[in-house]
Write a protein that holds these residues in place. Sequence first.
Motif, PDB file in Angstrom:
ATOM      1  N   PRO A   1      34.122  32.089  40.255  1.00 54.77           N
ATOM      2  CA  PRO A   1      34.759  31.933  38.939  1.00 54.77           C
ATOM      3  C   PRO A   1      34.171  32.926  37.939  1.00 54.77           C
ATOM      4  O   PRO A   1      32.952  33.060  37.827  1.00 54.77           O
ATOM      5  CB  PRO A   1      34.412  30.483  38.570  1.00 54.77           C
ATOM      6  CG  PRO A   1      34.230  29.792  39.879  1.00 54.77           C
ATOM      7  CD  PRO A   1      33.599  30.810  40.788  1.00 54.77           C
ATOM      8  N   LYS A   2      35.036  33.629  37.248  1.00 55.17           N
ATOM      9  CA  LYS A   2      34.563  34.659  36.327  1.00 55.17           C
ATOM     10  C   LYS A   2      35.660  34.980  35.323  1.00 55.17           C
ATOM     11  O   LYS A   2      36.824  34.600  35.492  1.00 55.17           O
ATOM     12  CB  LYS A   2      34.168  35.931  37.076  1.00 55.17           C
ATOM     13  CG  LYS A   2      35.318  36.583  37.830  1.00 55.17           C
ATOM     14  CD  LYS A   2      34.850  37.838  38.559  1.00 55.17           C
ATOM     15  CE  LYS A   2      36.009  38.508  39.309  1.00 55.17           C
ATOM     16  NZ  LYS A   2      35.578  39.738  40.005  1.00 55.17           N
ATOM     17  N   LEU A   3      35.263  35.702  34.268  1.00 53.37           N
ATOM     18  CA  LEU A   3      36.194  36.169  33.247  1.00 53.37           C
ATOM     19  C   LEU A   3      35.908  37.643  32.995  1.00 53.37           C
ATOM     20  O   LEU A   3      34.756  38.023  32.749  1.00 53.37           O
ATOM     21  CB  LEU A   3      36.031  35.375  31.946  1.00 53.37           C
ATOM     22  CG  LEU A   3      36.885  35.843  30.767  1.00 53.37           C
ATOM     23  CD1 LEU A   3      38.355  35.565  31.031  1.00 53.37           C
ATOM     24  CD2 LEU A   3      36.434  35.186  29.471  1.00 53.37           C
ATOM     25  N   GLU A   4      36.940  38.464  33.086  1.00 59.80           N
ATOM     26  CA  GLU A   4      36.808  39.889  32.819  1.00 59.80           C
ATOM     27  C   GLU A   4      37.916  40.331  31.870  1.00 59.80           C
ATOM     28  O   GLU A   4      38.988  39.737  31.848  1.00 59.80           O
ATOM     29  CB  GLU A   4      36.873  40.698  34.127  1.00 59.80           C
ATOM     30  CG  GLU A   4      35.727  40.406  35.078  1.00 59.80           C
ATOM     31  CD  GLU A   4      35.838  41.184  36.371  1.00 59.80           C
ATOM     32  OE1 GLU A   4      36.891  41.813  36.592  1.00 59.80           O
ATOM     33  OE2 GLU A   4      34.876  41.155  37.170  1.00 59.80           O
ATOM     34  N   ARG A   5      37.611  41.382  31.129  1.00 66.07           N
ATOM     35  CA  ARG A   5      38.594  41.897  30.180  1.00 66.07           C
ATOM     36  C   ARG A   5      38.886  43.363  30.481  1.00 66.07           C
ATOM     37  O   ARG A   5      37.971  44.160  30.717  1.00 66.07           O
ATOM     38  CB  ARG A   5      38.082  41.775  28.740  1.00 66.07           C
ATOM     39  CG  ARG A   5      39.043  42.364  27.707  1.00 66.07           C
ATOM     40  CD  ARG A   5      38.644  42.007  26.290  1.00 66.07           C
ATOM     41  NE  ARG A   5      39.572  42.627  25.327  1.00 66.07           N
ATOM     42  CZ  ARG A   5      39.582  42.344  24.026  1.00 66.07           C
ATOM     43  NH1 ARG A   5      38.742  41.460  23.532  1.00 66.07           N
ATOM     44  NH2 ARG A   5      40.441  42.944  23.223  1.00 66.07           N
ATOM     45  N   TYR A   6      40.163  43.684  30.517  1.00 66.10           N
ATOM     46  CA  TYR A   6      40.619  45.058  30.677  1.00 66.10           C
ATOM     47  C   TYR A   6      41.555  45.373  29.515  1.00 66.10           C
ATOM     48  O   TYR A   6      42.711  44.927  29.500  1.00 66.10           O
ATOM     49  CB  TYR A   6      41.349  45.225  32.014  1.00 66.10           C
ATOM     50  CG  TYR A   6      40.491  44.894  33.216  1.00 66.10           C
ATOM     51  CD1 TYR A   6      39.640  45.840  33.782  1.00 66.10           C
ATOM     52  CD2 TYR A   6      40.539  43.616  33.784  1.00 66.10           C
ATOM     53  CE1 TYR A   6      38.860  45.530  34.890  1.00 66.10           C
ATOM     54  CE2 TYR A   6      39.759  43.301  34.883  1.00 66.10           C
ATOM     55  CZ  TYR A   6      38.921  44.263  35.436  1.00 66.10           C
ATOM     56  OH  TYR A   6      38.151  43.950  36.522  1.00 66.10           O
ATOM     57  N   ASP A   7      41.029  46.095  28.533  1.00 68.42           N
ATOM     58  CA  ASP A   7      41.783  46.399  27.312  1.00 68.42           C
ATOM     59  C   ASP A   7      42.254  45.090  26.650  1.00 68.42           C
ATOM     60  O   ASP A   7      41.435  44.286  26.244  1.00 68.42           O
ATOM     61  CB  ASP A   7      42.954  47.325  27.627  1.00 68.42           C
ATOM     62  CG  ASP A   7      42.467  48.682  28.158  1.00 68.42           C
ATOM     63  OD1 ASP A   7      41.389  49.112  27.735  1.00 68.42           O
ATOM     64  OD2 ASP A   7      43.158  49.265  29.004  1.00 68.42           O
ATOM     65  N   LYS A   8      43.553  44.845  26.608  1.00 74.00           N
ATOM     66  CA  LYS A   8      44.067  43.626  25.980  1.00 74.00           C
ATOM     67  C   LYS A   8      44.493  42.581  27.013  1.00 74.00           C
ATOM     68  O   LYS A   8      45.235  41.645  26.673  1.00 74.00           O
ATOM     69  CB  LYS A   8      45.255  43.965  25.083  1.00 74.00           C
ATOM     70  CG  LYS A   8      44.875  44.784  23.854  1.00 74.00           C
ATOM     71  CD  LYS A   8      46.062  44.967  22.940  1.00 74.00           C
ATOM     72  CE  LYS A   8      45.657  45.743  21.685  1.00 74.00           C
ATOM     73  NZ  LYS A   8      46.792  45.915  20.737  1.00 74.00           N
ATOM     74  N   THR A   9      44.016  42.725  28.225  1.00 68.95           N
ATOM     75  CA  THR A   9      44.354  41.778  29.290  1.00 68.95           C
ATOM     76  C   THR A   9      43.090  41.060  29.754  1.00 68.95           C
ATOM     77  O   THR A   9      42.066  41.704  30.013  1.00 68.95           O
ATOM     78  CB  THR A   9      44.997  42.502  30.489  1.00 68.95           C
ATOM     79  OG1 THR A   9      46.178  43.158  30.061  1.00 68.95           O
ATOM     80  CG2 THR A   9      45.335  41.512  31.595  1.00 68.95           C
ATOM     81  N   LEU A  10      43.159  39.737  29.831  1.00 65.99           N
ATOM     82  CA  LEU A  10      42.062  38.939  30.370  1.00 65.99           C
ATOM     83  C   LEU A  10      42.373  38.554  31.804  1.00 65.99           C
ATOM     84  O   LEU A  10      43.529  38.248  32.148  1.00 65.99           O
ATOM     85  CB  LEU A  10      41.844  37.680  29.532  1.00 65.99           C
ATOM     86  CG  LEU A  10      41.294  37.869  28.115  1.00 65.99           C
ATOM     87  CD1 LEU A  10      41.056  36.510  27.462  1.00 65.99           C
ATOM     88  CD2 LEU A  10      39.997  38.673  28.123  1.00 65.99           C
ATOM     89  N   PHE A  11      41.339  38.555  32.625  1.00 64.25           N
ATOM     90  CA  PHE A  11      41.465  38.195  34.040  1.00 64.25           C
ATOM     91  C   PHE A  11      40.499  37.046  34.301  1.00 64.25           C
ATOM     92  O   PHE A  11      39.284  37.219  34.263  1.00 64.25           O
ATOM     93  CB  PHE A  11      41.147  39.392  34.932  1.00 64.25           C
ATOM     94  CG  PHE A  11      41.173  39.090  36.405  1.00 64.25           C
ATOM     95  CD1 PHE A  11      42.318  38.599  37.010  1.00 64.25           C
ATOM     96  CD2 PHE A  11      40.043  39.292  37.183  1.00 64.25           C
ATOM     97  CE1 PHE A  11      42.345  38.318  38.372  1.00 64.25           C
ATOM     98  CE2 PHE A  11      40.057  39.025  38.537  1.00 64.25           C
ATOM     99  CZ  PHE A  11      41.205  38.539  39.140  1.00 64.25           C
ATOM    100  N   LEU A  12      41.055  35.844  34.536  1.00 62.39           N
ATOM    101  CA  LEU A  12      40.252  34.643  34.745  1.00 62.39           C
ATOM    102  C   LEU A  12      40.428  34.161  36.177  1.00 62.39           C
ATOM    103  O   LEU A  12      41.552  34.023  36.665  1.00 62.39           O
ATOM    104  CB  LEU A  12      40.681  33.540  33.766  1.00 62.39           C
ATOM    105  CG  LEU A  12      39.961  32.189  33.886  1.00 62.39           C
ATOM    106  CD1 LEU A  12      38.472  32.333  33.582  1.00 62.39           C
ATOM    107  CD2 LEU A  12      40.601  31.155  32.961  1.00 62.39           C
ATOM    108  N   VAL A  13      39.302  33.916  36.851  1.00 65.43           N
ATOM    109  CA  VAL A  13      39.311  33.403  38.221  1.00 65.43           C
ATOM    110  C   VAL A  13      38.843  31.957  38.205  1.00 65.43           C
ATOM    111  O   VAL A  13      37.764  31.655  37.675  1.00 65.43           O
ATOM    112  CB  VAL A  13      38.408  34.241  39.142  1.00 65.43           C
ATOM    113  CG1 VAL A  13      38.394  33.656  40.557  1.00 65.43           C
ATOM    114  CG2 VAL A  13      38.870  35.683  39.183  1.00 65.43           C
TER     115      VAL A  13
END
Length: 369
Positions: A110-122
């Motif tokens: 489980p993690k949270l990453e940000r790419y510019d204006k997009t969030l990626f949540l696992v």
Amino acid sequence: MPSFRALPPSLLRPASRSRAATSTDAKAIHVPVARAMVDCGVYCDGGRLPGKYTHAAALTKVRELEAEGKRAFVWIGLHEPDEFQMQAVADVFGLHELAVEDAVHAHQRPKLERYDKTLFLVLKTINYVEHESVANAREIVETGEIMIFVGPDFVVTVRHGEHGGLAGVRKRLDSTPAILKLGPFAVMHAIADHVVDHYLDVTDLIETDIDQMEEDIFSPLTQTNIECIYLLKREVVEMRRAVGPLTLALQRLLSDHNDLISVEVRRYMRDVHDHNVQASERVTSYDDMLSSLVQAALGKVAMQQNVDMRKISAYVAIAAVPTMIAGIYGMNFEHMPELKEVWGYPAVLALMVAICAFLYATFRRNHWL
């Protein structure tokens, strides 16, 4: 001699082109995105628009609505897409290649990453496997994954595993326009809330198994099966790996991305964070409890072995008396007591029985037998 005429080149070329085309088509065959797509909906002003869309057509529709001054987003759900399917979606929504790779291969923490204006949540999903008893179970908890890409006007969810379907979440959101009006990040909250609430449900069921195991261990007349404890321990460790790391991801979600997430959505996410902390604390307490049960079970097994050894020693001591007497009289010396007396044989047998009975009574009185 018969003569052979070569076929004209015009007859050879079509066959050659056909083989080349077949080879090229075989390399270009890909499973379409629709095979992995569970649902795709366009939402505008808190309601879902009627009709079916492809992922590209849905985003185009959203951009048209935004050009008209309306707030809209698209939510597409995928189930175990392959690389081609995921890349096709990524090209349309502009997803980062590193996050796309994680979404395809799964097995992420489980993690949270940000790419510019997009969030990626696992998120890791867990499911309780029904069983009659822990002793007969091979698996108690199975895990899966949900990856969520959230941008200003889209939500892409990728699910791995046979459980953890989001149809209920989508249906519930469709009936609550006030939540949908908060935008795509409200969808992310609804999915996280659904997953974390299921954590609490599973921990309640696991607690029932642990209570039953604890009762069996501390019951004096039951045999202790340490393998069952190790099975529960393994499943709880798997739950801890799914629940624990999500706490940090949710904390970052609440504090580090205020420019993307509205205040109202952060309020809802705070409740999800609290529930996840509660589930994490439960899992940690179960882990500690099972460690204590392992020690208690080992102590009970050691005590059972001591009892068995005392019983064996007592029976060996009882058997040693007639063995010793029989061994002495079996040496066949000429001058031995009562060797030629008529009553000698029954007297020796009676002596053996009397000594054995005395030893048996003594061991019973001392709780060795």
